[in-house]
Design a protein around this motif. Structure first.
Motif, PDB file in Angstrom:
ATOM      1  N   ASP A 175      41.283  45.763  34.747  1.00  0.00           N
ATOM      2  CA  ASP A 175      42.024  46.714  35.614  1.00  0.00           C
ATOM      3  C   ASP A 175      41.672  46.001  36.897  1.00  0.00           C
ATOM      4  OD1 ASP A 175      42.915  48.557  37.416  1.00  0.00           O
ATOM      5  OD2 ASP A 175      41.390  50.021  36.756  1.00  0.00           O
ATOM      6  N   LEU A 176      42.601  45.231  37.457  1.00  0.00           N
ATOM      7  CA  LEU A 176      42.521  44.394  38.991  1.00  0.00           C
ATOM      8  C   LEU A 176      42.333  45.815  40.083  1.00  0.00           C
ATOM      9  CD1 LEU A 176      45.094  41.548  38.593  1.00  0.00           C
ATOM     10  CD2 LEU A 176      42.638  41.514  38.265  1.00  0.00           C
ATOM     11  N   GLU A 188      32.649  50.453  34.915  1.00  0.00           N
ATOM     12  CA  GLU A 188      33.503  49.665  36.093  1.00  0.00           C
ATOM     13  C   GLU A 188      32.640  49.093  36.977  1.00  0.00           C
ATOM     14  OE1 GLU A 188      36.108  52.835  37.646  1.00  0.00           O
ATOM     15  OE2 GLU A 188      37.231  52.811  36.147  1.00  0.00           O
ATOM     16  N   GLU A 189      31.407  49.638  37.297  1.00  0.00           N
ATOM     17  CA  GLU A 189      30.549  48.497  37.984  1.00  0.00           C
ATOM     18  C   GLU A 189      30.296  47.230  37.543  1.00  0.00           C
ATOM     19  OE1 GLU A 189      27.069  50.946  38.813  1.00  0.00           O
ATOM     20  OE2 GLU A 189      28.056  52.439  40.170  1.00  0.00           O
ATOM     21  N   ARG A 193      31.819  43.753  39.346  1.00  0.00           N
ATOM     22  CA  ARG A 193      30.927  42.585  39.605  1.00  0.00           C
ATOM     23  C   ARG A 193      31.648  41.473  38.768  1.00  0.00           C
ATOM     24  NH1 ARG A 193      27.748  40.483  36.159  1.00  0.00           N
ATOM     25  NH2 ARG A 193      27.574  42.300  34.873  1.00  0.00           N
ATOM     26  N   VAL A 194      31.991  41.535  37.422  1.00  0.00           N
ATOM     27  CA  VAL A 194      32.466  40.378  37.064  1.00  0.00           C
ATOM     28  C   VAL A 194      33.837  39.959  37.703  1.00  0.00           C
ATOM     29  CG1 VAL A 194      33.429  39.494  34.792  1.00  0.00           C
ATOM     30  CG2 VAL A 194      31.564  40.826  34.783  1.00  0.00           C
ATOM     31  N   LEU A 195      34.706  40.847  38.129  1.00  0.00           N
ATOM     32  CA  LEU A 195      36.059  40.399  38.905  1.00  0.00           C
ATOM     33  C   LEU A 195      35.710  39.867  40.066  1.00  0.00           C
ATOM     34  CD1 LEU A 195      38.530  43.175  38.666  1.00  0.00           C
ATOM     35  CD2 LEU A 195      38.668  41.077  37.689  1.00  0.00           C
ATOM     36  N   LEU A 243      42.901  34.416  39.523  1.00  0.00           N
ATOM     37  CA  LEU A 243      43.061  35.234  38.568  1.00  0.00           C
ATOM     38  C   LEU A 243      44.065  36.060  38.581  1.00  0.00           C
ATOM     39  CD1 LEU A 243      42.058  36.685  35.552  1.00  0.00           C
ATOM     40  CD2 LEU A 243      40.720  38.395  37.229  1.00  0.00           C
ATOM     41  N   ALA A 244      45.194  36.083  37.756  1.00  0.00           N
ATOM     42  CA  ALA A 244      46.469  36.840  38.052  1.00  0.00           C
ATOM     43  C   ALA A 244      47.216  37.281  37.024  1.00  0.00           C
ATOM     44  CB  ALA A 244      47.541  35.893  38.731  1.00  0.00           C
ATOM     45  N   GLU A 245      48.162  38.369  37.125  1.00  0.00           N
ATOM     46  CA  GLU A 245      48.662  38.823  36.071  1.00  0.00           C
ATOM     47  C   GLU A 245      50.142  37.824  35.822  1.00  0.00           C
ATOM     48  OE1 GLU A 245      48.823  43.656  36.757  1.00  0.00           O
ATOM     49  OE2 GLU A 245      49.569  42.628  38.366  1.00  0.00           O
ATOM     50  N   THR A 246      50.888  37.980  34.780  1.00  0.00           N
ATOM     51  CA  THR A 246      52.038  37.274  34.188  1.00  0.00           C
ATOM     52  C   THR A 246      53.162  38.434  34.367  1.00  0.00           C
ATOM     53  OG1 THR A 246      51.473  37.657  32.077  1.00  0.00           O
ATOM     54  CG2 THR A 246      50.650  35.653  32.999  1.00  0.00           C
ATOM     55  N   ASN A 247      54.331  37.641  33.815  1.00  0.00           N
ATOM     56  CA  ASN A 247      55.483  38.593  33.553  1.00  0.00           C
ATOM     57  C   ASN A 247      56.041  38.633  32.117  1.00  0.00           C
ATOM     58  OD1 ASN A 247      56.542  35.750  33.213  1.00  0.00           O
ATOM     59  ND2 ASN A 247      57.454  35.978  35.145  1.00  0.00           N
TER      60      ASN A 247
END
Length: 785
Positions: A175-176, A188-189, A193-195, A243-247
C-alpha cells in the motif's frame, strides 16, 4: 551547471553492421535516433555482443547494465562464446570481421554490474526474480566480480533481523499510500518503516551509480507500452531509481514470469530511472527489439518527438544511443520500409495491395475512390504508381474485385477433405478460425483431426491446479468412484472411458448441473493420476491427492515445476481440448496430443530435434493422410517462441511425408490469432463472422478452457480472456474491410450472410511449394543462416 556533452566515439562494429545492411545510421527528419537493422534474432544478439565487447575493451572498470528476460538470449550466448573462445580461430575471424581487436580481451572482472530493475515484493532466491537471473546468466558466466555489483535484493532492503517479506506484506500487497498517510496498526507501522527504508535505499542506489560516473554501457529491451527498464509509458524523463507501480501492459507481459496476472497486477517494481540511464553524456545505450509484433512500438520510439508518453525518446539526446532491431521490428519505419521497397526490381502484388489498402484505411476512403493524390500521401505512393502496368483506376477496381472474391471464397464450405488442424497450444485453433471451422465440421463429408503439438503446461496456474485437486478429493471419497476404480474405469488408454469423461461433463453442462460437470472433470483428473503415478487403489490416489495439495500450496507462483507436475498440468490442457471438440461431436479418437519434447518450460527453449519432435508429426501425417493441414503462421518473433518451433517441425515432417507419398495433394492453411494478425494484403481467404458464430465461440471457450477463463496469462492488448480479444480482432478486420470496400457492400448485399457479417477471419491458403517457401523465409528471418 549543465553537464558537458561529449561526442560518442565512432563504433567500428556499428559501422560494419551498417555497411552490411547497406543503410544509413539515421534517416532524418523522420528518425530521431541511430538505428541498425539486422536479419534475425540471433544476429541481433551477435551484434549487441560484439558492440558490448568492443566498448569493454576501451572502458575497463566502468559500469554496465544488462537486461533480463528472453530478449537477451543470443546476446548472452554470443558474449559467453566469444569470451570462452577468444583465442580460437573462429572467434578471431568473427572479431576481425567486425573490426574488434582480438589482441585485447576485456578484463570482465574490472566492471561494476548494475541491476536495472526488480519486482517487489519478491524473494531474491526465487528463480523468477531478476536478482537470480543476473547472478545466473551474467555475474559468474561473464566473469564479473560479484563484490563490485550493485544488485537489487528485496530480502536485504528495509527488513530487520528475523523479518520476512511475506510477513511484512501479506498476500504480497504493498500500500503506497502509507508513504503519506497515518499507519493504523502495528502491521502498517512496520510496512511504513519498510517503505521509507526502500525509498532511502533507492536514493542511495542512485547515488552509488552516479559516484561511479553513471552507467557506461546500457543494454535494454522495450516493452509493449514502450517501457525501458520498468519506466512505463508516461514516466518522467527526469526520473531516478524508485519503487513504483506499473501499468496493465507491463503487468500482462510479466504474468508469465510471475505465475499469472493475479500476481503481476499486485507487484510493484524497483527500477532505475530514465535519468539514471542518461546521466553520463558518454553512456552507450542500446535498445534491442525483435519481431513484427514490436514494429509499432519501435516506430513510435524511433520516430516520435521527445515525450513522457514515449520513454525511449529520452535517448534522442544521447550521442551513444542506438536501436538494434530485426527486419520484422523495423517493418513500420517510414523511410527504411520505403528504401527496401525502392530496392526491389519490381513491386509484387502483396506490396502493391498493401500500399493502396493502407491509403484507403488512413484516409477513410473506399479503395475505388482513391486518386493519385491520395496514393502520394503514402511514402511509397510514387513507387506504386510507377509500378502499375495500367491506370490507377483499373488497379483499385482489381483490388476491390479481389477482396470481394476472397470474402466469397470464405463463405464456401469445402467438401470431401481430410483436415489435420495443428496447434502449438490448445486454444490456438479456436481463437484463430473457429467461425469457419464450425461450418466445415457441419459438412459431413469432411473428416477432422486435431493435433496439439505441445502440452501447454505453462498456461496453468498453481491456484487452478489446487482447485482441481480439491475437486477430485471430493469425488474419490464416494462409494461409486471407489467402485469405478475397482472396475478399471480409470485405465488411462481406454478410449471408451476417456470419451465417457467428456460426455459426463457435457451432459452436466447442458443441464446446468455443476455437480455433474465437476464429476466429469474429477474422472479425467484421476485418470491422469493413474497414468502418471501408476496408482491402482483409492487409498493410493488419496495419498497422491494429498501430496498435490501440499505441493500447490507451497509452490511459489512462477517457479518451474517438476516434470510430473508439468505433465499433469499439460494433461489438464489436453482435457480441455477434448471437451471442446466433444462439444461438436468428436471423441478422443480425433484428438492427438503429441507433447513434443522441446517444450520444457525453460526461459530459453530448445530447438526441435528430428527424432524427438519431427518424427511424431510425420507418424501423424502417415496415419491421417490429410488433404488440408492448418498451421500457426506468425511472422518472425511475433508469437510465442513455441509457434515458430512447431511450424518448423511441421514443415520438416511434411517434406519427409511427400518424399514417401509423392502423389499426396495437400493444402496448407496458415492462421494467426491473438498474438499477431494478417494485413488484408497478406491473406487470401476472408471468412465472414456473425453474432451467432461469436456466441458459439465464446460459450465453447469459457466452458471448455476453464484454466483460461480468468485470463491468468492475458495479452497486453486486452484485459480479459483470449476469446474476447479474438472477437475484437475479427471486428477490427471487418471494419478495415468495410472502409476499403465501402459500407454498402455489407449493409446492402443481397446475401443475408454478408449483411449479418460483423467480423472477419483472415487465412492464408497455400500449396506445399508456397508453404515451404514461407517456412524458409521465416527460418531465415528467425535463425542464423
Amino acid at each position: 551547471m549543465a553537464k558537458s556533452r561529449r561526442k560518442a566515439p565512432i563504433s567500428r562494429v556499428e559501422a560494419v553492421a551498417a555497411r552490411m545492411a547497406n543503410e544509413e545510421f539515421i534517416y532524418r527528419p523522420t528518425e530521431k535516433i541511430r538505428t541498425i537493422v539486422v536479419e534475425n534474432f540471433p544476429a541481433l544478439g551477435k551484434l549487441a555482443a560484439l558492440r558490448f565487447l568492443e566498448w569493454a575493451q576501451h572502458n575497463q572498470g566502468r559500469t554496465i547494465a544488462l537486461p533480463t528476460g528472453k530478449t537477451p538470449e543470443h546476446f548472452i550466448k554470443w558474449v559467453g562464446w566469444l569470451l570462452s573462445n577468444w583465442e580460437e580461430k573462429k572467434a578471431i575471424k568473427l572479431l576481425e570481421e567486425f573490426e574488434v581487436d582480438p589482441g585485447k580481451k576485456p578484463d570482465m572482472s574490472s566492471f561494476h554490474f548494475v541491476q536495472i530493475d526488480e519486482f517487489y515484493p519478491i524473494n531474491s532466491w526465487q528463480h523468477n526474480s531478476f536478482y537470480h537471473y543476473v547472478n545466473k546468466y551474467y555475474i559468474e558466466p561473464f566473469g564479473l566480480d560479484a563484490d563490485k555489483a550493485l544488485l537489487i535484493d528485496p530480502n536485504a532492503i528495509g527488513l530487520l533481523e528475523g523479518e520476512t517479506l511475506d510477513a511484512i506484506w501479506p498476500g504480497h500487497l504493498v500500500d503506497l499510500s502509507l508513504r503519506t498517510r497515518v499507519a493504523h496498526n502495528d502491521l502498517e507501522e512496520r510496512q511504513q518503516r519498510v517503505l521509507r527504508e526502500i525509498d532511502q535505499w533507492c536514493t542511495e542506489y542512485e547515488s552509488k551509480i552516479r559516484a561511479l560516473g553513471g552507467i557506461g554501457f546500457f543494454l535494454g529491451g522495450i516493452g509493449p507500452d514502450g517501457h525501458i527498464g520498468f519506466n512505463v509509458r508516461g514516466s518522467d524523463h527526469y526520473s531516478t531509481t524508485r519503487l513504483a507501480e506499473t501499468n496493465y501492459e507491463t503487468q500482462a507481459a510479466a504474468a508469465s514470469d510471475l505465475g499469472g496476472i493475479e500476481i503481476s497486477r499486485n507487484r510493484l517494481v524497483i527500477t532505475i530511472g530514465l535519468q539514471t540511464i542518461v546521466y553520463s553524456p558518454d553512456t552507450t545505450a542500446i535498445i534491442i527489439a525483435a519481431g513484427e509484433a514490436k514494429a509499432g512500438i519501435v516506430r513510435t520510439a524511433i520516430e516520435s518527438e521527445k515525450a513522457n508518453e514515449v520513454p525511449g525518446s529520452i535517448l534522442q539526446d544521447l550521442p551513444g544511443a542506438a536501436f538494434y532491431i530485426t527486419h520484422g521490428a523495423a517493418k513500420l519505419l517510414t523511410e527504411r520500409s520505403h528504401l527496401w521497397l525502392s530496392r526491389k526490381p519490381k513491386l509484387d502484388s502483396t506490396a502493391q495491395f498493401n500500399i493502396v489498402s493502407n491509403c484507403s484505411l488512413s484516409l477513410g476512403k473506399k479503395v475505388t475512390n482513391l486518386t493519385e493524390a491520395d496514393i502520394r500521401t503514402h511514402r511509397s505512393g510514387d513507387l506504386l504508381l510507377k509500378s502499375l502496368p495500367g491506370s490507377l483506376e483499373s488497379f483499385v477496381e482489381e483490388i476491390d474485385r479481389t477482396y470481394k472474391q476472397r470474402i466469397d471464397d470464405g463463405m464456401n464450405v469445402r467438401t470431401d477433405e481430410v483436415f489435420l488442424h495443428t496447434a502449438p497450444h490448445h486454444d490456438d485453433i479456436m481463437l484463430a478460425y473457429m467461425p469457419y471451422l464450425v461450418r466445415l465440421m457441419r459438412e459431413q463429408s469432411n473428416v477432422h483431426y486435431f493435433n496439439y503439438l505441445t502440452s501447454g503446461f505453462n498456461a496453468v496456474t498453481n491456484r487452478f491446479m489446487h482447485e482441481q485437486t480439491e475437486n477430485a478429493k471430493h469425488y474419490i471419497a464416494r462409494p461409486d468412484f471407489k467402485q469405478l476404480i475397482k472396475d478399471g474405469y480409470f485405465e488411462p488408454q481406454n478410449v471408451i472411458f476417456r470419451n465417457r469423461d467428456t460426455l459426463q461433463y457435457l451432459d452436466g453442462l447442458a443441464a446446468s448441473n455443476p455437480f455433474e460437470t465437476n464429476e466429469g472433470t474429477a474422472r479425467r483428473f484421476l485418470r491422469n493420476l493413474v497414468e502418471i503415478y501408476g496408482e491402482n487403489s483409492a487409498e493410493e490416489l488419496q495419498t497422491t491427492l494429498d501430496m498435490l495439495t501440499e505441493y500447490f500450496r507451497a509452490q511459489y507462483p512462477g517457479k518451474k515445476d517438476r516434470s510430473d507436475i508439468q505433465r499433469l498440468k499439460g494433461m489438464v490442457r489436453e482435457w480441455e481440448a477434448d471437451v471442446l471438440w466433444g462439444y461438436f461431436g468428436f471423441g478422443a479418437e480425433s484428438v492427438i496430443h503429441s507433447r513434443l519434447g522441446f517444450y520444457k518450460g525453460d526461459i530459453f527453449t530448445e530447438e526441435p530435434e528430428m527424432n524427438r519432435d519431427v518424427l511424431p508429426v510425420l507418424e501423424t501425417l502417415k496415419r491421417v493422410k490429410p488433404t488440408v493441414v492448418t498451421v500457426a503462421l506468425d511472422p518472425e518473433g511475433s508469437g510465442p517462441d513455441t509457434h515458430y518451433k512447431v511450424l518448423q517441425a511441421i514443415s520438416t515432417a511434411l517434406k519427409l511425408y511427400i518424399e514417401e507419398e509423392k502423389d499426396a495433394k495437400i493444402e496448407v492453411w496458415g492462421y494467426r490469432n491473438v498474438w499477431y494478425r494478417y494485413h488484408p494484403s497478406e491473406a487470401n481467404l476472408f471468412v465472414p463472422v456473425t453474432f451467432n458464430a461469436w456466441a458459439i465461440a465464446e460459450d465453447s471457450f469459457l466452458n471448455s478452457f476453464l484454466s483460461q477463463a480468468e485470463a491468468s496469462f492475458p495479452s497486453y492488448q486486452y484485459d480479459g480472456p483470449f476469446s474476447g480479444l479474438a472477437k475484437r480482432i475479427q471486428v477490427e478486420q471487418y471494419r478495415f474491410m468495410k472502409t476499403i470496400l465501402g459500407r454498402d457492400f455489407f449493409y446492402r448485399s443481397p446475401d443475408s450472410r454478408i449483411r449479418s457479417t460483423r467480423g472477419l477471419v483472415y487465412l492464408k491458403v497455400m500449396n506445399l511449394g508456397e508453404f515451404f517457401q514461407t517456412s524458409r523465409e521465416l527460418r531465415k528471418s528467425t535463425e542464423n543462416a
